[in-house]
Each structure stands twice: as structure tokens, then as C-alpha cells.
Design a protein around this motif. Structure first.
Motif, PDB file in Angstrom:
ATOM      1  N   ARG A 281       0.825  -1.215   0.000  1.00 49.11           N
ATOM      2  CA  ARG A 281       0.000   0.000   0.000  1.00 49.11           C
ATOM      3  C   ARG A 281       0.856   1.261   0.000  1.00 49.11           C
TER       4      ARG A 281
ATOM      5  N   LEU B 155       2.180   1.800  -3.455  1.00 52.18           N
ATOM      6  CA  LEU B 155       1.186   2.350  -4.376  1.00 52.18           C
ATOM      7  C   LEU B 155       1.024   3.850  -4.177  1.00 52.18           C
TER       8      LEU B 155
ATOM      9  N   ILE C 293      -6.635   0.035  -0.550  1.00 56.19           N
ATOM     10  CA  ILE C 293      -5.827  -0.017  -1.778  1.00 56.19           C
ATOM     11  C   ILE C 293      -6.290   1.070  -2.742  1.00 56.19           C
ATOM     12  N   ARG C 294      -7.583   1.268  -2.833  1.00 52.64           N
ATOM     13  CA  ARG C 294      -8.120   2.361  -3.655  1.00 52.64           C
ATOM     14  C   ARG C 294      -7.591   3.703  -3.154  1.00 52.64           C
TER      15      ARG C 294
ATOM     16  N   CYS D  91      -3.898   4.485  -4.133  1.00 51.58           N
ATOM     17  CA  CYS D  91      -3.695   4.948  -5.504  1.00 51.58           C
ATOM     18  C   CYS D  91      -4.243   6.357  -5.705  1.00 51.58           C
TER      19      CYS D  91
ATOM     20  N   GLY E  94      -7.083   1.533  -8.454  1.00 47.67           N
ATOM     21  CA  GLY E  94      -6.992   0.932  -7.117  1.00 47.67           C
ATOM     22  C   GLY E  94      -8.104  -0.057  -6.848  1.00 47.67           C
TER      23      GLY E  94
END
Length: 305
Positions: free
Chosen positions: A59, A62, A196-197, A200, A221
Motif C-alpha cells: 500500500r 502504491l 488499496i483504492r 492509488c 486501485g
């Protein structure tokens, strides 16, 4: 992704993790900040045990690589990445508790409640969650105030009742009443995909990018968040505890509904290929700058631990 490609990407992840580890150690040391009274030694030790215990640091990677698309992968992005990792690690500490998934191992080491006790684990998680927003709001995260506020809001939404915590609630409920496919997708988008979204999308916020970029990276993401969970469900069925660094086969034993259980391993692997293609297509406007993010998508879908 070949085995050599996977190993090569893991080397990149490890290199990117080194400055993050240094930042986390600094943020979790014994020194008090302005407005703090004291940092209890046992609490700080438990927090460090839950955070400084290895892990791929995907994470944070990213966050940094998404920010790099906008030439913004400096110390401010590193601090945002550290804040997100604090939230992620808090969630793991709480998820491992007896009242939740009741796990003894995390990343091959005793979980925080095993190394300390349940109460200390709960408090360590509480403190890490709070610390994350401290980091984002602090002027030491050298971004304009409106960007710091946007990051605070986006992370709160991703981590809270409408995101990760809500997804964990649905996951517990899924042990008693099996959701349909739409319910499983919603659960996984919240429990796993939301952070995760955010990772990004955060890169676009840090870089002051246009709303279109923010939405595009958030969609990227979402795609790799679903891929991450699909791969995780496959590994829960096929990997052993030593390989994963934690117990496996628990979802099946608990009767939890997953997309893999619903459709089978072959279907899941096909879906993973499709999600990687979708993720790559979303990154096309960024050209060569997005090469590592594209590799990250493949790594997520093909990881073996």
C-alpha cells in the motif's frame, strides 16, 4: 508474470520499503510530540511489534508510485504512505484478536495480542489509527492545507464504517449468513479494496492532479484491490501456513463465502487476468511513467504469499 519477474518486483518493493521503514521507526520512537504528555513504553513496544515486522509494504508503494506520476514522490508522499501503513497495521492487529479472526501468527511472528495481551493489542491498534491522522494533518507533511485535509477525509472514508471497518463487519456476518455474489463483491471492495483504492488515489491528491486523474487512479486501485482479494482467497485454499506467514484454510473452515468458493479456482484465475488488463488500460495515459504500477498489478494477481 514469471517467477523471475515476481522476484524482480519483490526486490523493487523491498528497496522502496527501506525509507518507509526508517520513517515508521522515527514516527514510533519514544519522543513525545508537542501536545503529548508521555508515550508509555509498553504501548509503543506493542505498536512497533505490529508495524515493524516485515510485510511487503504494498500500500505504501502504491502511494509513492501514484504520486510519482505527478512528480510528487518526495517526503510528503512518504509520510502519507506511512500514515496509510499505520491504518493497515492497526486493522491487522485488531483482525487477529480472539473476538475477530483469532490468529496466533502474523508475518511469521506472534500476533500482538500473543506477544503482549488482548488489551494492549486493542490500545496499540487504537493508537496507530489515531497516529495516522496526526501524520496527515501535521504541517511536517509538507503539502498545502487543502491537500492534507483532502487526504484526511479520503482516508477516513476508506477506513471507516463505509469502507474497511464496514467491510470487516460484513465479513463477520458472512460466517452466519452467506451473501450472494453482489454481497461478496461489496464486502471485499470495502474490507480489502478501500485502502488499496485510497493508496492509488492519494498519489493524485498529493500531486494536486486533476479530478479526472484522481478518479482514474481510484478506479485502478479498485481493480487491483479486487485482484488482491481474489488472489488472497486462492492462496487461502492452496498455500500453507509457512508460505503465508499466517494460518490458511480458515475461510473454508468458517464457512465464509468467497468468489473462489462460489465459482472455483479456474474462474478466479481468469478473472485475475481480466483485472490486470483493466488496470493496465487505466494507466495508458501515463505511458512509461506507469511501468511500475503496471508491474504492481501483475504482482498482486500472481503473488504466492
Amino acid at each position: 508474470m514469471t517467477k523471475d519477474d515476481q522476484m524482480g518486483f519483490e526486490i523493487v518493493l523491498s528497496a522502496r520499503a527501506a525509507p518507509l521503514e526508517a520513517m515508521l521507526r522515527q514516527l514510533l520512537d519514544a519522543r513525545t510530540l508537542s501536545g503529548e504528555i508521555a508515550r508509555p513504553e509498553r504501548l509503543m513496544a506493542a505498536m512497533r511489534h505490529g508495524v515493524l515486522n516485515g510485510g511487503k509494504r504494498l500500500r505504501p508503494f502504491l502511494v509513492m508510485e501514484s504520486a510519482a506520476l505527478f512528480s510528487a514522490d518526495g517526503e510528503a508522499a512518504l509520510r502519507v504512505a506511512a500514515a496509510l501503513e499505520c491504518v493497515h497495521c492497526y486493522s491487522l492487529i485488531h483482525d487477529d484478536l480472539p473476538a475477530m479472526d483469532d490468529d496466533d501468527l502474523r508475518r511469521g511472528q506472534p500476533t500482538v495480542h500473543k506477544a503482549f495481551d488482548d488489551a494492549t493489542a486493542i490500545l496499540a491498534g487504537d493508537a496507530l489509527l489515531t497516529l495516522a491522522f496526526d501524520i496527515l494533518a501535521d504541517e511536517a507533511t509538507m503539502l498545502p492545507a487543502e491537500r492534507r485535509a483532502a487526504l484526511v477525509l479520503a482516508l477516513a472514508r476508506a477506513a471507516g464504517a463505509g469502507g474497511m471497518v464496514g467491510g470487516q463487519t460484513l465479513d463477520l456476518e458472512a460466517e452466519r449468513s452467506r451473501p450472494d455474489e453482489a454481497g461478496i463483491i461489496r464486502l471485499q471492495a470495502m474490507k480489502t479494496g478501500a485502502l488499496i483504492r485510497f493508496a492509488c488515489e492519494a498519489g493524485a491528491i498529493i500531486g494536486g492532479a486533476a479530478q479526472e486523474d484522481r478518479e482514474r487512479l481510484a478506479e485502478f486501485g479498485s481493480a487491483i484491490g479486487l485482484a488482491f482479494q481474489l488472489a488472497d482467497d486462492l492462496l487461502d485454499l492452496t498455500a500453507d501456513a509457512h508460505q503465508m506467514g499466517k494460518a490458511t484454510g480458515k475461510d473454508a473452515a468458517a464457512g465464509k463465502a468467497t468468489l473462489v468458493a462460489l465459482h472455483g479456482a479456474g474462474w478466479a484465475r481468469s478473472q485475475l487476468n481480466g483485472l490486470v488488463g483493466q488496470a493496465h488500460a487505466l494507466l495508458e495515459p501515463y505511458g512509461e511513467q506507469a511501468v511500475l504500477l503496471k508491474e504492481a498489478a501483475k504482482f498482486v494477481a500472481n503473488r504466492n504469499s
